[in-house]
Design a protein around this motif. Structure first.
Motif, short mmCIF file in Angstrom:
data_model
loop_
_atom_site.label_atom_id
_atom_site.label_comp_id
_atom_site.label_asym_id
_atom_site.label_seq_id
_atom_site.Cartn_x
_atom_site.Cartn_y
_atom_site.Cartn_z
N ARG A 123 -35.99 -11.57 -30.75
CA ARG A 123 -37.25 -12.14 -30.27
C ARG A 123 -37.30 -13.65 -30.47
N ALA A 164 -34.98 -15.25 -27.79
CA ALA A 164 -35.61 -15.27 -26.47
C ALA A 164 -36.76 -16.28 -26.42
N ALA A 165 -37.54 -16.34 -27.49
CA ALA A 165 -38.65 -17.29 -27.53
C ALA A 165 -38.15 -18.72 -27.52
N VAL A 192 -35.40 -19.91 -26.09
CA VAL A 192 -35.02 -20.25 -24.71
C VAL A 192 -36.27 -20.46 -23.87
N GLY A 193 -37.27 -19.60 -24.04
CA GLY A 193 -38.52 -19.76 -23.31
C GLY A 193 -39.21 -21.08 -23.61
N THR A 194 -39.16 -21.50 -24.87
CA THR A 194 -39.76 -22.78 -25.26
C THR A 194 -39.08 -23.94 -24.55
N VAL A 199 -37.48 -23.95 -21.66
CA VAL A 199 -37.84 -23.97 -20.24
C VAL A 199 -39.29 -24.40 -20.05
N ALA A 200 -40.18 -23.92 -20.92
CA ALA A 200 -41.59 -24.27 -20.80
C ALA A 200 -41.83 -25.77 -21.03
N ARG A 202 -36.70 -26.57 -17.09
CA ARG A 202 -35.57 -25.86 -16.51
C ARG A 202 -34.50 -25.69 -17.57
N ALA A 205 -30.89 -14.26 -22.83
CA ALA A 205 -32.15 -14.95 -22.57
C ALA A 205 -31.97 -16.11 -21.60
N HIS A 247 -32.31 -18.07 -16.25
CA HIS A 247 -32.72 -19.46 -16.03
C HIS A 247 -31.56 -20.29 -15.47
#
Length: 228
Positions: free
Chosen positions: A69, A72-73, A75-77, A79-80, A84, A125, A129
């Motif tokens: 988790r 994944a978070a 990588v999400g951070t 991109v956010a 990109r 993750a 992207h």
């Protein structure tokens, strides 16, 4: 000034020292906005300050990649906050050495968690992207680089489980390369030999005195011999 990686975003897990740190600085020098990922936040902040002082863009992401988790978070951070993801260089790793008969099982588990699970979690993750970025990348491609080792090709006494993890990284990376090679995502593996890093400070005392000298990269995210 436009450089080769202008308008792209790179992520470097294991960036707080050694090869990871050098990679992050090189990517930033080529124009990429660089996210530096690891558990040692103070070191990551120092690296980010260096990148910014040199005129680059850096984002510090503190996470334990052995936790799915958190990986994944993280990588999400990226991109956010940076918009990109074009490049990932998986540098995080841990090496314990010693004869199988008396090696502590916890050390084996650390190698599996960081070198295999952590790498898999980041790959999983990040891949979607990277595939999206490749469609509109200024370079026409995206890049995923897994840092392995010469220990992924030649096994030696005292490094059996480390060999297992790095042989696995090589096999996984090649299979992934074949899956996405027609989708403009370049998947590569880099196999360093012996590198002058802080690795020796993470070996058990008895092992440190007698060797062996084996290959390894720099930063040991999640289990680097230091308090979390």
């Amino acid at each position: 000034m436009t450089t080769r990686l202008s308008n792209t975003v790179a992520l470097v897990p294991g960036a707080s020292s050694g090869i990871g740190e050098a990679t992050a600085r090189s990517l930033a020098a080529e124009g990429a906005a660089v996210a530096v990922l690891g558990r040692r936040r103070e070191r990551l902040e120092q690296l980010a300050d260096k990148i910014r002082t040199d005129g680059g863009t850096a984002l510090v992401v503190e996470a334990d990649i052995t936790d799915q988790r958190q990986a994944a978070a993280a990588v999400g951070t990226v991109v956010a906050q940076l918009g990109r993801l074009d490049t990932v260089v998986n540098n995080a790793g841990f090496m314990g050495v010693g004869q199988i008969v008396d090696s502590p099982l916890g050390e084996w588990e650390q190698m599996l968690e960081v070198n295999v699970q952590g790498l898999l979690y980041i790959n999983h993750a990040a891949l979607a992207h990277l595939l999206r970025a490749a469609e509109d990348s200024p370079r026409g491609v995206a890049d995923l680089v897994n840092i392995s080792s010469t220990a992924g090709r030649a096994a030696r006494p005292g490094t059996a489980v480390y060999n297992l993890t790095k042989f696995g990284v090589n096999g996984f990376t090649e299979a992934l390369r074949q899956e996405v090679m027609q989708k403009h995502v370049r998947v590569s593996v880099v196999e360093p030999g012996t590198v002058d890093t802080e690795l020796s400070t993470h070996l058990r005392d008895g092992v440190r005195q007698r060797g062996p000298r084996t290959s390894q990269r720099a930063d040991l995210v999640a289990v680097d011999g230091r308090p979390a």
